[in-house]
Design an enzyme around this catalytic site. Structure first.
Site, PDB file in Angstrom:
ATOM      1  N   ASP A   8       0.850  -1.197   0.000  1.00 26.26           N
ATOM      2  CA  ASP A   8       0.000   0.000   0.000  1.00 26.26           C
ATOM      3  C   ASP A   8       0.887   1.249   0.000  1.00 26.26           C
ATOM      4  O   ASP A   8       2.099   1.174  -0.214  1.00 26.26           O
ATOM      5  CB  ASP A   8      -1.019  -0.043   1.148  1.00 26.26           C
ATOM      6  CG  ASP A   8      -0.373   0.087   2.522  1.00 26.26           C
ATOM      7  OD1 ASP A   8       0.871   0.228   2.611  1.00 26.26           O
ATOM      8  OD2 ASP A   8      -1.111   0.035   3.529  1.00 26.26           O
ATOM      9  N   CYS A  65       2.839  -3.646   4.023  1.00 25.08           N
ATOM     10  CA  CYS A  65       2.013  -2.492   4.398  1.00 25.08           C
ATOM     11  C   CYS A  65       2.754  -1.783   5.520  1.00 25.08           C
ATOM     12  O   CYS A  65       3.980  -1.882   5.601  1.00 25.08           O
ATOM     13  CB  CYS A  65       0.591  -2.915   4.773  1.00 25.08           C
ATOM     14  SG  CYS A  65       0.461  -4.099   6.138  1.00 25.08           S
ATOM     15  N   THR A  67       2.594  -2.361   8.795  1.00 24.34           N
ATOM     16  CA  THR A  67       3.049  -3.332   9.791  1.00 24.34           C
ATOM     17  C   THR A  67       3.237  -4.742   9.242  1.00 24.34           C
ATOM     18  O   THR A  67       3.849  -5.589   9.900  1.00 24.34           O
ATOM     19  CB  THR A  67       2.017  -3.448  10.923  1.00 24.34           C
ATOM     20  OG1 THR A  67       0.770  -3.867  10.332  1.00 24.34           O
ATOM     21  CG2 THR A  67       1.818  -2.116  11.641  1.00 24.34           C
ATOM     22  N   HIS A  98       8.526 -24.580   8.451  1.00 26.35           N
ATOM     23  CA  HIS A  98       7.476 -25.217   9.253  1.00 26.35           C
ATOM     24  C   HIS A  98       6.072 -24.980   8.715  1.00 26.35           C
ATOM     25  O   HIS A  98       5.217 -25.856   8.823  1.00 26.35           O
ATOM     26  CB  HIS A  98       7.529 -24.700  10.700  1.00 26.35           C
ATOM     27  CG  HIS A  98       8.728 -25.182  11.454  1.00 26.35           C
ATOM     28  ND1 HIS A  98       8.821 -25.109  12.830  1.00 26.35           N
ATOM     29  CD2 HIS A  98       9.897 -25.729  11.047  1.00 26.35           C
ATOM     30  CE1 HIS A  98       9.984 -25.608  13.232  1.00 26.35           C
ATOM     31  NE2 HIS A  98      10.666 -25.975  12.157  1.00 26.35           N
ATOM     32  N   HIS A 133       5.006 -31.313  10.039  1.00 21.40           N
ATOM     33  CA  HIS A 133       4.458 -29.997   9.709  1.00 21.40           C
ATOM     34  C   HIS A 133       3.313 -30.114   8.705  1.00 21.40           C
ATOM     35  O   HIS A 133       2.380 -29.310   8.727  1.00 21.40           O
ATOM     36  CB  HIS A 133       5.561 -29.085   9.169  1.00 21.40           C
ATOM     37  CG  HIS A 133       6.696 -28.911  10.130  1.00 21.40           C
ATOM     38  ND1 HIS A 133       6.529 -28.338  11.365  1.00 21.40           N
ATOM     39  CD2 HIS A 133       7.995 -29.276  10.049  1.00 21.40           C
ATOM     40  CE1 HIS A 133       7.682 -28.345  12.012  1.00 21.40           C
ATOM     41  NE2 HIS A 133       8.589 -28.918  11.231  1.00 21.40           N
TER      42      HIS A 133
END
Ligand code: RB5
Length: 145
Positions: A8, A65, A67, A98, A133
């Site tokens: 963004d 973005c 965060t 994982h 996994h």
């Protein structure tokens, strides 16, 4: 590897830096925007990248973005998408080993460009381990139905 990258308005500069970095490593990068610093909505880019993975146009995605959190929440709404928001190389590596993450998310307001390159390296150089996994990923996949 074919990689789609999106971000963004908060991510314009870092997205450009990471796109150039990926290209310098020999990857084919599709930049799906945003292309300006005008305020925009991160879910739009998460959707574009997720759909490119779903249709096998690209193998992996990178979403940036402020965060990395909004992008990961949005991308994880799409079937088959495993998006990991990370801010340290160990988590970036583990996201592939994982969790077999097919989208790496991070925050342009959280990490600088050199750390972002380390996140990308840790993620791209890691190999999914499968085994126990896969059992867990199969459980997650069953939640999509
Ligand atoms: C935009 O201001 C910001 O909310 C966005 O980039 C992101 O951090 C959301 O998770």
């Amino acid at each position: 590897m074919k990689i789609a990258i999106g971000g963004d308005h908060a991510a314009i500069e870092l997205k450009s830096d990471i796109k150039n970095y990926l290209t310098s490593l020999g990857h084919t990068v599709e930049d799906i925007g945003s292309y300006s610093e005008a305020s925009t909505d991160y879910p739009l880019y998460a959707k574009e990248v997720a759909e490119r993975i779903q249709s096998n146009k690209v193998e992996s995605g990178i979403l940036i973005c402020g965060t990395g959190i909004g992008m990961s929440i949005a991308a994880n709404k799409f079937e088959g998408i495993r998006a990991a928001a990370v801010a340290d190389p160990y988590s970036a590596m583990s996201a592939k080993k994982h969790n077999n993450a097919n989208v790496l998310c991070f925050g342009a307001r959280v990490v600088g460009v050199e750390l972002a390159k380390m996140l990308v390296d840790a993620y791209l150089n890691a190999k999914y381990e499968g085994g126990r996994h896969q059992t867990r990923i199969d459980q997650i996949t069953s939640f999509e139905k």
